[in-house]
Structure formats: structure tokens, C-alpha cells
Write an enzyme that holds these catalytic residues in place. Structure first.
Site, PDB file in Angstrom:
ATOM      1  N   TRP A  78       0.833  -1.202   0.000  1.00  0.00           N
ATOM      2  CA  TRP A  78       0.000   0.000   0.000  1.00  0.00           C
ATOM      3  C   TRP A  78       0.863   1.247   0.000  1.00  0.00           C
ATOM      4  O   TRP A  78       1.951   1.253   0.576  1.00  0.00           O
ATOM      5  CB  TRP A  78      -0.888   0.028   1.242  1.00  0.00           C
ATOM      6  CG  TRP A  78      -2.143  -0.779   1.081  1.00  0.00           C
ATOM      7  CD1 TRP A  78      -2.283  -2.121   1.304  1.00  0.00           C
ATOM      8  CD2 TRP A  78      -3.410  -0.299   0.655  1.00  0.00           C
ATOM      9  NE1 TRP A  78      -3.567  -2.499   1.044  1.00  0.00           N
ATOM     10  CE2 TRP A  78      -4.290  -1.400   0.649  1.00  0.00           C
ATOM     11  CE3 TRP A  78      -3.891   0.959   0.287  1.00  0.00           C
ATOM     12  CZ2 TRP A  78      -5.623  -1.287   0.284  1.00  0.00           C
ATOM     13  CZ3 TRP A  78      -5.227   1.065  -0.066  1.00  0.00           C
ATOM     14  CH2 TRP A  78      -6.073  -0.044  -0.067  1.00  0.00           C
ATOM     15  N   PHE A 131      -0.596  -5.202   7.904  1.00  0.00           N
ATOM     16  CA  PHE A 131      -1.124  -6.255   8.768  1.00  0.00           C
ATOM     17  C   PHE A 131      -0.415  -7.586   8.508  1.00  0.00           C
ATOM     18  O   PHE A 131      -0.249  -8.395   9.432  1.00  0.00           O
ATOM     19  CB  PHE A 131      -2.634  -6.402   8.550  1.00  0.00           C
ATOM     20  CG  PHE A 131      -3.296  -7.362   9.489  1.00  0.00           C
ATOM     21  CD1 PHE A 131      -3.673  -6.965  10.760  1.00  0.00           C
ATOM     22  CD2 PHE A 131      -3.544  -8.672   9.108  1.00  0.00           C
ATOM     23  CE1 PHE A 131      -4.280  -7.855  11.637  1.00  0.00           C
ATOM     24  CE2 PHE A 131      -4.147  -9.569   9.965  1.00  0.00           C
ATOM     25  CZ  PHE A 131      -4.526  -9.167  11.241  1.00  0.00           C
ATOM     26  N   VAL A 138       3.430   1.197   5.901  1.00  0.00           N
ATOM     27  CA  VAL A 138       2.883   2.505   6.244  1.00  0.00           C
ATOM     28  C   VAL A 138       1.375   2.350   6.440  1.00  0.00           C
ATOM     29  O   VAL A 138       0.704   1.689   5.653  1.00  0.00           O
ATOM     30  CB  VAL A 138       3.219   3.576   5.183  1.00  0.00           C
ATOM     31  CG1 VAL A 138       2.657   3.224   3.821  1.00  0.00           C
ATOM     32  CG2 VAL A 138       2.739   4.941   5.616  1.00  0.00           C
ATOM     33  N   VAL A 139       0.901   2.944   7.530  1.00  0.00           N
ATOM     34  CA  VAL A 139      -0.525   2.993   7.803  1.00  0.00           C
ATOM     35  C   VAL A 139      -0.856   4.464   8.028  1.00  0.00           C
ATOM     36  O   VAL A 139      -0.233   5.126   8.860  1.00  0.00           O
ATOM     37  CB  VAL A 139      -0.913   2.164   9.048  1.00  0.00           C
ATOM     38  CG1 VAL A 139      -2.423   2.144   9.231  1.00  0.00           C
ATOM     39  CG2 VAL A 139      -0.368   0.741   8.949  1.00  0.00           C
ATOM     40  N   GLY A 150     -10.737   7.726   8.933  1.00  0.00           N
ATOM     41  CA  GLY A 150     -11.835   8.149   9.775  1.00  0.00           C
ATOM     42  C   GLY A 150     -12.442   7.045  10.623  1.00  0.00           C
ATOM     43  O   GLY A 150     -13.476   7.251  11.255  1.00  0.00           O
ATOM     44  N   HIS A 209      -9.898   1.457  12.159  1.00  0.00           N
ATOM     45  CA  HIS A 209      -9.059   0.515  11.409  1.00  0.00           C
ATOM     46  C   HIS A 209      -7.570   0.811  11.604  1.00  0.00           C
ATOM     47  O   HIS A 209      -6.765  -0.098  11.796  1.00  0.00           O
ATOM     48  CB  HIS A 209      -9.427   0.579   9.918  1.00  0.00           C
ATOM     49  CG  HIS A 209      -8.639  -0.339   9.045  1.00  0.00           C
ATOM     50  ND1 HIS A 209      -8.856  -1.682   9.008  1.00  0.00           N
ATOM     51  CD2 HIS A 209      -7.624  -0.090   8.172  1.00  0.00           C
ATOM     52  CE1 HIS A 209      -8.014  -2.240   8.146  1.00  0.00           C
ATOM     53  NE2 HIS A 209      -7.262  -1.290   7.628  1.00  0.00           N
ATOM     54  N   PHE A 246      12.326  -2.093  12.700  1.00  0.00           N
ATOM     55  CA  PHE A 246      10.945  -1.630  12.684  1.00  0.00           C
ATOM     56  C   PHE A 246      10.818  -0.412  11.780  1.00  0.00           C
ATOM     57  O   PHE A 246      11.140   0.709  12.171  1.00  0.00           O
ATOM     58  CB  PHE A 246      10.504  -1.288  14.109  1.00  0.00           C
ATOM     59  CG  PHE A 246       9.051  -0.973  14.245  1.00  0.00           C
ATOM     60  CD1 PHE A 246       8.105  -1.982  14.220  1.00  0.00           C
ATOM     61  CD2 PHE A 246       8.627   0.334  14.414  1.00  0.00           C
ATOM     62  CE1 PHE A 246       6.756  -1.696  14.365  1.00  0.00           C
ATOM     63  CE2 PHE A 246       7.282   0.628  14.551  1.00  0.00           C
ATOM     64  CZ  PHE A 246       6.344  -0.384  14.534  1.00  0.00           C
TER      65      PHE A 246
END
Length: 162
Positions: free
Chosen positions: A26, A59, A81-82, A86, A89, A114
Site C-alpha cells: 500500500w 497487517f 505505512v498505515v 476516519g 481501522h 521496525f
């Protein structure tokens, strides 16, 4: 800025370490920067051909990191990367990935760098991605941390994996 006070490490001759990189897919631009930074750091430590595995998202990082550790890799660089949205999640994915990677390091007694960015917005992620206009290079930092930790584990017989 979160990079303030970062230590400066000298490259080591670590070409004999078995190193793997597991990277999420992502946010392509951010991930390309993180992966490039990690590869650059590994080259600086004389590691020219790490195993590189791409996974769908952050994940999935821990399960593949665990498989790489079980396969004998001494250092694993986890990159992802996250970006906050809104819904909750963000919290669930960040917690699962972070806890899972810590568990891999502890359960397998393997160095895990990490490199999971947990950002409020894309601007923060790009600033940390190691791109030409970024202020930080978290992929490079994660790879360096993994290599130096693996060398520490290897150098101390009572600390090395069984």
C-alpha cells in the site's frame, strides 16, 4: 521532528548476515522510498542481495517476518505505512503489526528492524520515506537497526539464537 537526536552509525562489514526485507504494498510512493532506503543501508553494510518479500499490507508483515525468521534469517527489516483514516481501522492495524513484529523478534530471538510508519496523513509519511524531498529516511534507519542488532546478538554467545 522525530529524527532529532538520532545516533550516527558507521557501516559495518556484515555481508555474512542472512537478511530479509518484508515490505507492504500500500502507498506505492512511500513504500518505494522506504525500500530504496533499506536497500541502500544494506549495501553500506556490505549486504548486497537480501531476500525481499512483498506483502499486501502492513497487517501481513508479522506472519511473513515469522516465516523468514524460521527460515534462518538473522535480521529482518519490516517496512510498511498505515495512514490514519476516519475509522478505528488505523488503530487495529498499527497495534497488530507492531505487537506481531515484537513477538517475532522475541519468539525467534531475531533482529527486526521496525520500519512501520504510522502517520496521521500522507504528508507525514512522505516526509519519512527517504525520498529526495523527505526529511527522514526510515527505511535506511530500520535496516541499519536490524543489521546492528543482529551483529550484537551474534557477537555475544549468550545472546545468540539457540
Amino acid at each position: 521532528m522525530s529524527g532529532d537526536g538520532a545516533p550516527a552509525f558507521q557501516p559495518t562489514g556484515s555481508g555474512d548476515l542472512r537478511v530479509a526485507v518484508v515490505a507492504a504494498s500500500w502507498h506505492t510512493r512511500v513504500m518505494d522510498g522506504l525500500l530504496a532506503g533499506a536497500r541502500r543501508a544494506l549495501r553500506e553494510h556490505d549486504i548486497g542481495a537480501p531476500t525481499v518479500v512483498r506483502v499486501p499490507g502492513s497487517f501481513e508483515l508479522p506472519v511473513v517476518a515469522a516465516a523468514l525468521a524460521a527460515a534462518g534469517h538473522e535480521a529482518i527489516v519490516a517496512l510498511g505505512v498505515v495512514i490514519r483514516g476516519g475509522t478505528p481501522h488505523f488503530d487495529y492495524v498499527c497495534r497488530a503489526a507492531t505487537d506481531g513484529l515484537a513477538r517475532v523478534a522475541l519468539d525467534h530471538r531475531v533482529a527486526v528492524g521496525f520500519g512501520l510508519l504510522t502517520c496521521d496523513d500522507e504528508r507525514q509519511a512522505l516526509a519519512r520515506a527517504g525520498l529526495p524531498d523527505s526529511t527522514e529516511d526510515k527505511g535506511h534507519e530500520a535496516a541499519t537497526a536490524a543489521v546492528l542488532t543482529a551483529r550484537t546478538l551474534r557477537a555475544a554467545p549468550d545472546l545468540s539464537p539457540a
